[in-house]
Design a protein around this motif. Structure first.
Motif, short mmCIF file in Angstrom:
data_model
loop_
_atom_site.label_atom_id
_atom_site.label_comp_id
_atom_site.label_asym_id
_atom_site.label_seq_id
_atom_site.Cartn_x
_atom_site.Cartn_y
_atom_site.Cartn_z
N UNK A 256 40.90 47.61 41.11
CA UNK A 256 41.04 46.95 42.42
C UNK A 256 42.50 46.90 42.86
N UNK A 257 43.39 46.61 41.93
CA UNK A 257 44.82 46.56 42.28
C UNK A 257 45.28 47.95 42.74
N UNK B 183 43.20 29.80 35.33
CA UNK B 183 44.59 29.84 35.75
C UNK B 183 45.10 31.26 35.98
N UNK B 184 44.43 32.26 35.42
CA UNK B 184 44.92 33.62 35.61
C UNK B 184 44.18 34.61 34.74
N UNK C 117 45.44 31.54 49.83
CA UNK C 117 44.98 32.79 49.23
C UNK C 117 43.55 32.71 48.74
N UNK C 118 43.05 33.83 48.30
CA UNK C 118 41.68 33.96 47.80
C UNK C 118 41.74 34.33 46.32
N UNK C 119 40.95 33.65 45.52
CA UNK C 119 40.86 33.97 44.10
C UNK C 119 39.67 34.90 43.89
N UNK C 120 39.91 36.03 43.23
CA UNK C 120 38.87 37.04 42.99
C UNK C 120 38.61 37.13 41.49
N UNK C 121 37.34 36.96 41.10
CA UNK C 121 36.98 36.93 39.68
C UNK C 121 35.87 37.93 39.41
N UNK D 228 43.82 37.73 41.20
CA UNK D 228 42.67 37.91 40.33
C UNK D 228 42.77 36.97 39.13
N UNK D 229 41.62 36.66 38.54
CA UNK D 229 41.59 35.85 37.33
C UNK D 229 40.31 36.17 36.56
#
Length: 326
Positions: free
Chosen positions: A162-163, A80-81, A206-210, A16-17
């Motif tokens: 979500x986590x 970046x995060x 991987x997949x970035x989820x925002x 996630x970011x």
């Protein structure tokens, strides 16, 4: 339909970011009538400042870069995060090489606004990057910065939720919970009714989820320099906007525990820290801490440490109280 092919390795590298620059772009698009309309109260508050900025600054050059499908990457660089700030984004925008920016501008700026002489003077200038960055910085400070602490807290709470779902029910449930149009099918993620079609392979990155406070439904990045990314509407934005689906404040619950404690109980549909609750509800941290202590002492909340944060969540009694008051 858009498909992401996903492997086990992709899941291990997914993360996630937060992206302040992206939410600024979504907000500008909303104010310009190109994205999800803002709630009436927000539009009434922000539109006069938005129109003034269009007159007084070079904001129209930024707006000219937004097509119906999005804008150039350099004005919303990949985050970046979770600790990404507007200052981080602005530094990356300002560091964009002029030639790279001009190439993106040539592709993106194709509408009527891009033909305005005042806009062309900005986009064709040797200091186009700094002028665009300056207009965005002023828009950030005058339009979004005052509300960002609360909006950021909403996005952070969404990620905590979500986590927790990943830990309890796995990635498939988490991904499908991002939006009704998303489905998990064996080794792929499918997004129906999406303007972009095709199949995207993650190839182990991987997949970035925002989470976003302003995105209309679901958005995606499928090409470099962004990682493969899904942008979704954060849980809790409805309450922030004052929309129809906002969390109610039942009279019975308010009468029983008080207005402030009722707000806190209702807000804890996902675990949250004192600071997150204070920012998202615009309450003083000390007052939030006092109310949480009383609710915990009454058996309505429990707390547990998660990293450096202490998160509160409703007990079964607290859940029953909230459910019975709806």
């Amino acid at each position: 339909m858009l498909r992401f092919e996903v492997s086990v390795e992709d899941l291990l590298r997914s993360r996630f970011a937060l992206s302040p620059a992206m939410d600024l772009c979504f907000l500008l698009r909303s104010l310009a009538g190109r994205e999800r309309p803002l709630p009436r109260s927000w539009a009434a508050r922000l539109l006069p400042a938005f129109e003034r900025l269009r007159r007084e600054s070079e904001l129209d050059a930024v707006l000219a870069l937004h097509s119906p499908r999005g804008g150039p990457d350099f004005i919303a660089p990949p985050p970046r995060g979770l600790n990404q700030t507007w200052a981080d984004d602005l530094a990356v925008i300002r560091a964009t090489p002029l030639e790279a920016a001009r190439q993106e501008c040539a592709t993106a700026a194709t509408g009527p606004l891009a033909r305005d002489p005042r806009v062309r003077a900005v986009l064709d200038s040797p200091n186009a990057v700094s002028r665009i960055a300056g207009a965005m910085d002023r828009a950030w400070r005058e339009l979004l910065a005052p509300d960002w602490p609360q909006l950021r807290a909403i996005c952070e709470r969404d990620i905590v939720h979500r986590v927790g779902v990943i830990g309890e029910r796995g990635w498939a449930t988490t991904i499908e919970g991002l939006h009704p149009s998303i489905a998990w099918q064996a080794d792929r993620i499918e997004i129906g009714h999406f303007p972009q079609a095709g199949t995207v392979r993650l190839t182990g990155d991987g997949l970035l989820l925002i989470p976003s406070a302003f995105v209309r439904d679901i958005a995606a990045h499928t090409e470099d320099p962004w990682p493969r990314t899904l942008i979704y509407r954060a849980r809790g934005t409805a309450a922030q906007w004052g929309e129809q689906d906002t969390v109610p404040q039942p009279d019975a619950l308010t009468a029983l525990v008080g207005r402030s404690r009722a707000r806190l109980l209702l807000a804890l549909d996902a675990p949250a820290s004192t600071s997150h609750l204070a920012r998202s509800l615009a309450m003083a941290p000390g007052a939030v801490g006092d109310h949480l202590a009383i609710l915990r002492g009454s058996g309505l909340l429990v707390r547990a440490r998660s990293g450096r944060s202490v998160l509160y969540r409703r007990t079964p009694l607290g859940e029953a109280l909230v459910a019975g008051s709806g």
